[in-house]
Scaffold this motif. Structure first.
Motif, short mmCIF file in Angstrom:
data_model
loop_
_atom_site.label_atom_id
_atom_site.label_comp_id
_atom_site.label_asym_id
_atom_site.label_seq_id
_atom_site.Cartn_x
_atom_site.Cartn_y
_atom_site.Cartn_z
N THR A 189 12.98 -4.47 -7.11
CA THR A 189 12.23 -4.82 -5.91
C THR A 189 10.73 -4.95 -6.18
O THR A 189 10.00 -5.49 -5.34
N TYR A 190 10.27 -4.47 -7.33
CA TYR A 190 8.85 -4.65 -7.67
C TYR A 190 8.52 -6.14 -7.76
O TYR A 190 7.61 -6.64 -7.08
N GLU A 191 9.26 -6.89 -8.56
CA GLU A 191 9.01 -8.33 -8.65
C GLU A 191 9.34 -9.02 -7.34
O GLU A 191 8.60 -9.91 -6.89
N GLN B 184 18.49 4.80 -8.05
CA GLN B 184 19.23 3.71 -8.67
C GLN B 184 18.27 2.71 -9.30
O GLN B 184 17.20 2.42 -8.76
N ASP B 185 18.68 2.13 -10.43
CA ASP B 185 17.80 1.26 -11.20
C ASP B 185 17.39 0.01 -10.42
O ASP B 185 16.30 -0.53 -10.65
N HIS B 186 18.23 -0.45 -9.51
CA HIS B 186 17.88 -1.69 -8.80
C HIS B 186 16.61 -1.55 -7.98
O HIS B 186 16.01 -2.55 -7.57
N ASN C 110 2.60 -0.35 -6.04
CA ASN C 110 3.98 -0.66 -5.68
C ASN C 110 4.95 -0.18 -6.75
O ASN C 110 6.02 0.38 -6.44
N LEU C 111 4.61 -0.39 -8.01
CA LEU C 111 5.52 -0.07 -9.10
C LEU C 111 5.55 1.42 -9.43
O LEU C 111 6.61 1.96 -9.78
N GLY C 112 4.42 2.11 -9.31
CA GLY C 112 4.33 3.49 -9.78
C GLY C 112 5.35 4.41 -9.14
O GLY C 112 6.06 5.16 -9.83
N TRP C 113 5.45 4.39 -7.81
CA TRP C 113 6.37 5.31 -7.15
C TRP C 113 7.82 4.96 -7.43
O TRP C 113 8.69 5.85 -7.52
#
Length: 519
Positions: A347-349, A341-343, A328-331
């Motif tokens: 969405t990972y957490e 955008q940084d936001h 989930n986090l890698g991409w």
């Protein structure tokens, strides 16, 4: 508060670009860290993967690969190797006090479907899974730096300063992001000051990989089921000549994990003298915990896998949840480094922490059932029903009356190419790109581009749904478009005429830059 550790005799790492040794520093080379590394490597992101131990983990702790994780391993290009190196779970053989026994399946043996090609958990020792992951990483031109330990970190608005200790002394490196995949005793989590609330579930156990004689390899042998003072489970480890011993032990006191000590314990609990432990390749005694980190992100530092959550081993959820965190986090990390955008990183957490919370509850319930002598393992452990319908990334077609919604897992389906060759949707999805499926649209909603592949489904398209499996799985109306995220979930569902909405979504994901949109 972020911890700041002063390290003597450090020097700034040379060979840096714009002051950074790498875009990403991954701490911990277990299954989560390796998944992250593979994801970043196939996207061309610069990173370093460090591991404080001097050699790879030698044990079998996480030996189950659930169906959803199998789908991920297929995308990473290693599923065939994992299947070839492992095997299926054997039946559970429960022995009675008089020496007789009964057998039952340990998992539901449901068959595959067009939408869900993998339905049976695989058994493969964790050390083999991680070896295959390292081999895949090597194919992509990267390796693990063993014997390199994070001993301090600081961060600012531009990056993270990490202090590393290794055989050649201590040094300081800079990275844009730091990922803590360093296990249940995570240094990164402690340095960030993140609480790790939860509980010890009142069970202490040993797990050991051994060579033994006296038991066949056709069953998972269980003695004294439901008796937490006398229970012992001995499972043949697929792909090896080893058996894994699992047994509860007293909450306090030393455990003799030698071959002689384990042999005596097995003899006492089984009443048999023919089971002989000849050698121990790895063993551990541990207290079972259920804990969940209060936060997964602080600035430019993230927690992944066991650093963020730890579970009882029942149900085979820990390693699988960790791999899916990383997937989930890698991409998302690669997308932000590429201009999104940084936001997106928030969405990972938002997506993964509720999943870990649910898994903690499931693992604890299964542990309670095991204490009563049961071992139910059905669809709930397969992780195929995990989705993110409430995510900020899930957009469009909220009024759909049936079929999938944004945030759902994207099903597989057998299809054919326009030239007649057989294929599958998963084959079209495989890789680091997004995929847009356009269903019988009269117009082109958007063109393909480097991180987006567009496929038209229909008689005049490049994907032919001859068997109706795409129709059955997705229930798309004429002109509807489904945007599939790189991690195999539906990001958005649009009508082909909603070009502006689709392009705005792609801008937020970093697939289309603002300058390109204005053209």
């Amino acid at each position: 508060m972020l911890a700041s550790y002063y390290v003597h005799n450090t020097h700034m790492e040379t060979g840096m670009t714009n002051g950074f040794a790498a875009d990403v520093l991954i701490c911990g080379a277990g299954a989560a860290g390796l998944t992250l590394a593979i994801e970043l490597a196939r996207r061309g992101v610069s990173f370093r993967l460090i591991e404080k131990t001097s050699k790879p983990f030698p044990g079998s702790r996480g030996k189950g690969i659930q169906p959803r994780t199998q789908e991920i391993l297929e995308d990473l290009g290693i599923l065939d190797k994992v299947v070839a190196a492992g095997g299926l779970y054997p039946p559970l053989r429960e022995y009675r006090d008089n020496g007789s026994y009964s057998e039952k399946g340990t998992v539901e043996r449901a068959g595959p479907t067009p939408a869900e090609p993998y339905h049976i958990p695989l058994m493969i020792p964790q050390f083999i899974t991680e070896r295959i992951m390292r081999e895949r990483l090597a194919e992509l031109g990267h390796r693990v730096e063993f014997g390199c330990q994070l001993v301090g970190l600081e961060q600012d608005g531009n990056g993270v300063t990490a202090r590393l200790a290794g055989p050649d002394g201590e040094r300081t490196v800079r990275a844009r992001y730091l990922l803590g995949a360093d296990g249940g005793r995570s240094f990164v989590r402690g340095a960030l000051g993140i609480d790790f609330p939860g509980k010890t579930v009142g069970v202490r156990a040993i797990v050991a990989d051994v060579v033994l004689s006296g038991l066949d390899r056709e069953a998972w042998h269980q003695f004294n089921a439901g008796d937490m003072e006398r229970m012992a489970a001995i499972c043949p480890l697929a792909g090896t000549d080893l058996f894994q011993i699992q047994a509860p032990v007293p909450l306090a006191g030393e455990c003799d994990l030698s071959a002689d000590g384990l042999g005596r314990m097995i003899g006492e609990r089984t009443g048999r003298s023919d089971i002989q432990v000849h050698s121990v390749s790895w063993a551990s005694a541990y207290a079972m915990n259920a804990r969940l980190a209060d936060r997964y992100r602080v600035g430019r530092v993230f927690l992944v896998g066991d650093a963020a959550h730890i579970h009882p081993p029942t149900g085979g959820q820990g390693l699988n949840t960790s791999v899916q965190d990383a997937y989930n986090l890698g991409w998302k990390l690669a997308a932000v480094l590429g201009g999104a955008q940084d936001h997106l990183l928030d969405t990972y957490e938002e997506e993964r922490r509720p999943v870990a919370e649910a898994v903690l509850g499931l693992s604890t319930r299964l542990l309670d059932a095991q204490k009563e002598g049961g071992m139910p393992r059905g669809r709930e452990v397969h992780q195929l029903d995990i989705g993110y319908p409430g995510s900020l990334l899930s957009q469009g077609a909220a009024e759909r009356s049936g079929g999938l919604r944004a945030g759902s897992r994207a099903p597989d389906a057998p299809v054919a190419g326009a030239a007649g060759q057989p294929s599958r949707l998963f084959r079209l999805f495989q890789g680091p790109h997004w995929t847009l499926l356009v269903h019988e649209a009269a117009r082109e909603p958007i063109a393909s581009r480097p991180r987006l592949r567009v496929h038209h489904v229909g008689l005049q398209g490049d994907v032919i749904d001859a068997g109706g499996h795409v129709r059955d799985a997705y229930d798309l109306a004429r002109g509807e478009c489904v945007l599939i995220r790189p991690d195999g979930y539906i990001g958005a569902i649009f009508d082909a005429d909603q070009t502006a909405e689709l392009e705005a979504y792609l801008v937020r994901m970093g697939i289309v830059c603002l300058e390109e949109e204005r053209k």
